[in-house]
Design a protein around this motif. Structure first.
Motif, PDB file in Angstrom:
ATOM      1  N   UNK A  64       0.808  -1.034  -0.061  1.00  0.00           N
ATOM      2  CA  UNK A  64       0.203   0.078   0.099  1.00  0.00           C
ATOM      3  C   UNK A  64       0.901   1.188   0.090  1.00  0.00           C
ATOM      4  N   UNK A  65       1.898   1.408   0.788  1.00  0.00           N
ATOM      5  CA  UNK A  65       2.837   2.551   0.980  1.00  0.00           C
ATOM      6  C   UNK A  65       3.433   2.581  -0.497  1.00  0.00           C
ATOM      7  N   UNK A  66       3.925   1.755  -1.143  1.00  0.00           N
ATOM      8  CA  UNK A  66       4.331   1.685  -2.451  1.00  0.00           C
ATOM      9  C   UNK A  66       3.508   2.300  -3.450  1.00  0.00           C
ATOM     10  N   UNK A  67       2.343   1.630  -3.456  1.00  0.00           N
ATOM     11  CA  UNK A  67       1.396   2.136  -4.451  1.00  0.00           C
ATOM     12  C   UNK A  67       0.913   3.561  -4.429  1.00  0.00           C
ATOM     13  N   UNK A  68       1.050   4.099  -3.040  1.00  0.00           N
ATOM     14  CA  UNK A  68       0.764   5.384  -2.627  1.00  0.00           C
ATOM     15  C   UNK A  68       1.706   6.295  -3.383  1.00  0.00           C
ATOM     16  N   UNK A  69       2.929   6.003  -3.118  1.00  0.00           N
ATOM     17  CA  UNK A  69       4.165   6.774  -3.655  1.00  0.00           C
ATOM     18  C   UNK A  69       3.916   6.674  -5.157  1.00  0.00           C
ATOM     19  N   UNK A 123       1.236   9.034  -6.682  1.00  0.00           N
ATOM     20  CA  UNK A 123       1.641  10.466  -6.601  1.00  0.00           C
ATOM     21  C   UNK A 123       2.526  10.717  -7.769  1.00  0.00           C
ATOM     22  N   UNK A 124       3.760   9.975  -7.878  1.00  0.00           N
ATOM     23  CA  UNK A 124       4.565  10.198  -8.903  1.00  0.00           C
ATOM     24  C   UNK A 124       4.033  10.056 -10.459  1.00  0.00           C
ATOM     25  N   UNK A 125       3.254   9.059 -10.456  1.00  0.00           N
ATOM     26  CA  UNK A 125       2.759   9.093 -11.935  1.00  0.00           C
ATOM     27  C   UNK A 125       1.779  10.116 -12.141  1.00  0.00           C
ATOM     28  N   UNK A 126       0.785  10.732 -10.942  1.00  0.00           N
ATOM     29  CA  UNK A 126       0.194  11.988 -11.384  1.00  0.00           C
ATOM     30  C   UNK A 126       0.922  13.009 -11.743  1.00  0.00           C
ATOM     31  N   UNK A 127       1.812  13.182 -10.991  1.00  0.00           N
ATOM     32  CA  UNK A 127       2.774  14.513 -11.405  1.00  0.00           C
ATOM     33  C   UNK A 127       3.551  14.347 -12.533  1.00  0.00           C
ATOM     34  N   UNK A 128       3.908  13.272 -12.928  1.00  0.00           N
ATOM     35  CA  UNK A 128       4.418  12.833 -14.409  1.00  0.00           C
ATOM     36  C   UNK A 128       3.205  13.248 -15.441  1.00  0.00           C
ATOM     37  N   UNK A 129       2.281  12.570 -15.062  1.00  0.00           N
ATOM     38  CA  UNK A 129       1.236  12.914 -16.289  1.00  0.00           C
ATOM     39  C   UNK A 129       0.591  14.519 -16.295  1.00  0.00           C
ATOM     40  N   UNK A 164      10.272   3.890  -7.863  1.00  0.00           N
ATOM     41  CA  UNK A 164       8.831   3.596  -7.017  1.00  0.00           C
ATOM     42  C   UNK A 164       8.095   2.276  -7.635  1.00  0.00           C
ATOM     43  N   UNK A 165       8.041   2.114  -8.903  1.00  0.00           N
ATOM     44  CA  UNK A 165       7.629   0.950  -9.693  1.00  0.00           C
ATOM     45  C   UNK A 165       8.236  -0.306  -9.180  1.00  0.00           C
TER      46      UNK A 165
END
Length: 646
Positions: free
Chosen positions: A56-61, A64-70, A83-84
């Protein structure tokens, strides 16, 4: 002693052995269930709980990074790749759990199913990443995809994690609730971080942010209320800390500006990142510390639970084996005595007078039989005490019902054991020194019969019964009540009441059965008044037992037709056995008959929807010599148990 006598004793001991093994098996099963539940929870926490938390902690990170990248229209960065990789490592642990076969988790099939569903969602995560890398995935769709996977991960924490109802289970549920509240803050962080990166907070994002902030604050407050005292105090300290105060100020600014042209004015990426990372880290530390302290508090209780289970299972098995071996040895010695050739009689000669002859074969058999029966009586009394303790623990309705049924069967077995002792001419060990209300004696008799719910007990019982007669009168009334139940229809009732008589009082047991013809009634009354010394006539064991019990305590039993067509059994108790008191008087307006157990305002009882009655102790004077404080615990079982009258 003949071969037939040995076969009879062997049969009786076999029946008693089967009953004893059944009682021990059920007690061992019920007691071991708690230990099994605890071991399963510990195994789930070790093999699945910690990997789920890391996932869950890894998916949350990664979310967020995926959303910032998009939002920034950029390519995958080393931070996103890292993160992946962390998510993939955590997912590998979940896959290992679903493919393993831990013996402690054989009963956790539903958990495996939910973990398998999580693995299937993780397998689909590669498609989401690929579409994001090629620019074919929008921001909202990407966030929703990660949200769904996180929701599935939380659903793995199902009811099986709290099957053993204890302080640890309650703490576990509170910790999971706090982790879910943290997930809401992580979703808020993803939304705001993406908006700050793209310098845009659209109308849909503003509505979603408003909802997330409100729900996240409420969830944090609810989760904190369920935490143990130390965790609750730490959560309150964090909520008042400067770091959390800074996050609340930024949230309030975003909410106030959500309807303006520049909703992000005054909020920088650095300010938000500092506040959000600090709050998320502090909440995760609180989750971890609370879980660890809960386990430490539960460890002494777990040790006691394991020790108790070992005592019930191990020591109970030893007792059962010792009894079975002793019984087998007894049967073997009796058989050897029968098969051993008799020595020739010596020739007469002048000699001193021989010592007193040992007990004859019949006396030795009787002493053996009484000894074994008394041992069983002690075991049954201890079994009832254990059942009483087990029933006081909170359990499911089904388990409670089975315990009540087992308790009632044990009570009826005790009745048979004490009846055997009485018919053998001895006195049962269970006895009283002081008088007991006659109403409690009647209740005790009803507790020893099947179909007890068909018995109605009159409320007016202004007498007390002398202590030495209590055991015999209980069994005497039980014989008459059971006989009335067996020989009357299942849709009818049996009524038990008391009446004043010049020479004492009478207890009436009245049924609505077909009744007896004149010849049968005369034969039964003759047997009740004159029990044969050489044993019961064929088919009349119940009447014979009632006659013997009445003779022992000085009562007199007779039968007569009842006004409603059935049979009325009248037990006359002489004045030397009963005293008039006021404890049995009915309250004003009480109905003429009340079902067993009598309705009470201070104790739960049977209800029309089939709710289980509660096992209670009836108040009374100082009880038998063997430790109970009242007439006895009144057994109130669950299921109807049909049994032919002996």
């Amino acid at each position: 002693m003949t071969h037939n006598d040995v076969r009879l004793i062997r049969t009786r001991l076999a029946v008693l052995a089967a009953v004893l093994i059944t009682l021990w098996s059920y007690a061992a099963y019920v007691s071991s269930q708690d230990a099994v539940d605890l071991l399963r929870i510990r195994a789930l926490a070790d093999t699945l709980g910690q990997p789920i938390d890391r996932l869950i902690l890894s998916l949350q990170t990664e979310r967020r990074i995926t959303a910032e990248t998009i939002a920034g229209a950029g390519a995958a960065t080393p931070e996103l790749v890292g993160a992946r990789d962390a998510t993939d490592r955590a997912a590998a642990e979940i896959r290992e759990f679903t493919e393993g076969r831990d013996l402690r988790l054989l009963s956790a099939g539903a958990v495996r199913d939910r973990a398998g569903e999580l693995v299937r969602r993780l397998d689909g995560l590669g498609t989401t990443r690929s579409r994001m890398d090629t620019g074919r995935l929008g921001l909202a769709a990407a966030i929703d995809g990660y949200d769904e996977v996180v929701d599935v991960a939380f659903r793995v924490y199902g009811p099986e994690w709290g099957a053993y109802e204890s302080g640890l289970a309650a703490d576990t549920r509170a910790v999971i609730a706090l982790a879910r509240a943290r997930e809401l803050l992580a979703r808020e962080d993803t939304l705001v971080s993406a908006a700050l990166t793209g310098a845009r907070l659209g109308a849909d994002e503003r509505r979603r942010l408003t909802a997330l902030v409100g729900v996240q604050r409420y969830a944090n407050a609810e989760a904190a209320a369920g935490l143990p005292s130390d965790g609750r105090a730490e959560q309150q300290r964090l909520a008042a800390s400067p770091e959390f105060t800074a996050l609340l100020a930024l949230e309030d600014r975003l909410l106030l500006q959500s309807g303006t042209a520049n909703a992000l004015a005054g909020v920088t990426v650095q300010d938000w990142r500092t506040a959000a990372d600090t709050a998320l880290g502090a909440l995760q530390t609180l989750v971890t510390d609370t879980a660890r302290s809960s386990v430490e508090r539960a460890t002494p209780g777990a040790a006691v639970l394991i020790a108790r289970t070992g005592a019930v299972v191990g020591l109970g098995l030893i007792v059962v084996l010792v009894l079975l071996l002793s019984w087998a040895g007894t049967i073997r010695r009796l058989t050897e005595e029968l098969t051993r050739p008799k020595a020739a009689a010596p020739a007469p000669q002048d000699a001193p007078a021989p010592p007193a002859a040992p007990p004859s074969g019949g006396d030795a058999e009787r002493e053996l039989f009484l000894g074994l029966t008394r041992r069983n009586q002690v075991l049954l009394r201890e079994q009832l005490s254990v059942l009483d303790l087990m029933q006081r623990r909170e359990r499911s309705t089904e388990e409670t019902g089975e315990l009540f049924q087992l308790d009632h069967l044990t009570t009826r077995i005790r009745r048979n054991v004490e009846k055997l002792i009485t018919l053998a001419g001895a006195t049962p060990a269970r006895r009283w020194r002081r008088p007991v209300p006659l109403l409690d004696v009647a209740r005790g008799a009803v507790a020893e019969v099947p179909d007890y719910h068909r018995v109605l007990i009159a409320p007016h019982w202004p007498w007390s019964l002398a202590g030495p007669a209590i055991t015999d009168v209980i069994h005497l009334l039980a014989e008459l009540i059971e006989n009335a139940l067996v020989f009357s229809g299942e849709d009818t009732t049996v009524r038990v009441s008391g009446e004043h008589r010049p020479q004492g009082c009478a207890v009436l047991v009245v049924d609505d059965g077909p009744g007896l013809d004149a010849a049968a009634l005369a034969e039964a009354n003759h047997l009740l008044g004159n029990p044969p010394p050489d044993g019961p006539p064929a088919g009349l064991t119940g009447w014979y037992a009632a006659a013997v019990l009445a003779g022992r305590c000085g009562a007199h039993v007779s039968l007569r037709p009842s006004p409603r067509g059935g049979t009325a059994a009248i037990v006359l108790l002489p004045a030397r056995l009963v005293t008039v008191t006021d404890t049995g008087r009915a309250p004003a307006g009480a109905p003429p008959d009340t079902p067993y157990p009598p309705a009470r305002t201070d104790l739960p009882g049977p209800s029309g929807d089939g709710a289980l009655p509660t096992r209670v102790r009836q108040p009374g004077p100082i009880g038998p010599e063997h430790g109970r404080t009242s007439l006895d615990t009144v057994e109130m079982p669950v299921a109807r148990t049909a049994r032919r009258h002996q």
